[in-house]
Structure formats: structure tokens, C-alpha cells
Design an enzyme around this catalytic site. Structure first.
Site: not given
Ligand code: IMP
Length: 177
Positions: A46, A100, A104, A106, A109, A160, A166
Site C-alpha cells: 500500500g 506506512e 488502522d 495499528g 506499525l 486497495d 490502487r
Molecule cells: P493495521 O490494522 O494498522 O495493522 O493495518 C493493516 C492493513 O490493513 C493496512 O496496512 C492496509 O493494508 C489494510 N487496511 C486497513 N484499512 C484499510 C482501508 O481503509 N483501505 C485499504 N486498506 C486498509
């Protein structure tokens, strides 16, 4: 549905202005800190467009490398993250900036900062294009942020939905399924 153009949430010009401002701020901070070089670590897939734009606008010496993570939703430890593609080189003594796409929950990260901090970098900072503050579940140290978003699924500018959208130049929303 996938062929419809997503509704605009953040227009291209607004994104470009914010990325320019971030690049200026980041460059000034590393220059003030006396860093000779920064390693930009892009989180695939992403972050590839954000990283491309940000890195070309920075004015301090920089290198680029990538990692890829995978999140497991099921199993005994829901949401646990693993590294599926690692950096090419040793980062001991290096100034690292993780770039990043979206924070979302977190978890990605948080996982990456812990994993890279353990490798003895000279410094470790984080930059995210967007964050959904209402969705964050774990504490994430974020040094630079493009935009905070409402809790909606966003696409474009690298992000995406089922690998669609994308390459849109703006950030759009798609109806959640
Ligand atoms: P995390 O939950 O912060 O670990 O994020 C996990 C991954 O979820 C991100 O790197 C994105 O690839 C994907 N993601 C979360 N929310 C979205 C969104 O709204 N659009 C696209 N990808 C998302």
C-alpha cells in the site's frame, strides 16, 4: 461495483500539498538532527505510491528499501503480524523512517517498530499517509501523519479494495461489503 469510480474523500491536489509539506518537515528534522542519510522503509504494497512521492520531494540524502507484512485474522492470536519480506541489508547505526500507507488497528506499525528497533538503528521514526483514529487498538508511536480519517474503507493513492483502485491519484471511499 469495482468498475465504478470511488467517491472522492481527499482530492489529488490536497494530497500532493500535504505530501510536499511532510517532505519539507521530515527533511528539516533530519537535517537539524545531523543525520547524514535516511533509510526510508516502505511497507508493501500500500505505501508504494506515498513513498514514491514523499521520497522524491525530500531534500536530505536518502535510500529506499521495502518490507512486506502479513496479518493473520484467525487462529489463536487474532491480528498477529508477521514479516513476509525483509529488508535487504543490516540497519545497525542507520536512521530509519518507516513509511506506512494506513494505520488502522495499528498492529502492523507496532510490530514493525518493535522488530526494527531490535536491530540497533541510529534512530527509528514512523510516517503514515493516513490513520483511522477510531479504529486504533494498540499504541503506535507516529512521528509524521498525512491525514486522519473517519472509519470508512478508503482506496486509491496505493490503497486497495480486493486489489482494485490502487492507482487512483486521489483517496476515495467504497461502500463496505
Ligand atoms: P493495521 O490494522 O494498522 O495493522 O493495518 C493493516 C492493513 O490493513 C493496512 O496496512 C492496509 O493494508 C489494510 N487496511 C486497513 N484499512 C484499510 C482501508 O481503509 N483501505 C485499504 N486498506 C486498509
Amino acid at each position: 461495483m469495482q468498475r465504478d469510480l470511488p467517491a472522492v474523500l481527499i482530492p489529488e491536489a490536497t494530497i500532493q500539498a500535504r505530501v510536499q509539506a511532510l517532505a519539507r518537515e521530515i527533511s528539516a528534522d533530519y537535517r537539524d538532527a545531523g543525520a547524514e542519510e535516511v533509510l526510508l522503509v516502505g511497507v508493501l504494497r500500500g505505501a508504494f505510491i506515498f513513498l514514491a512521492d514523499l521520497s522524491r520531494r525530500m531534500t536530505v540524502p536518502r535510500r529506499v528499501d521495502f518490507v512486506m507484512c502479513s496479518t493473520y485474522g484467525g487462529g489463536t492470536e487474532p491480528g498477529s503480524v508477521t514479516l513476509v519480506m525483509d529488508l535487504r541489508s543490516d540497519v545497525r547505526g542507520t536512521h530509519i523512517l518507516i513509511v506506512e500507507d494506513i494505520v488502522d488497528t495499528g498492529r502492523t506499525l507496532q510490530f514493525l517498530t518493535k522488530a526494527l528497533a531490535a536491530r540497533g538503528p541510529a534512530s527509528l521514526k514512523t510516517c503514515a499517509f493516513v490513520r483511522k483514529p477510531d479504529r486504533v487498538q494498540v499504541p503506535v508511536p507516529l512521528d509524521y501523519l498525512g491525514f486522519d480519517l473517519p472509519d470508512v474503507w478508503v482506496v486509491g493513492y496505493g490503497l486497495d479494495c480486493g486489489d482494485f483502485h490502487r492507482t487512483l491519484p486521489y483517496l476515495g471511499t467504497v461502500p463496505t461489503h
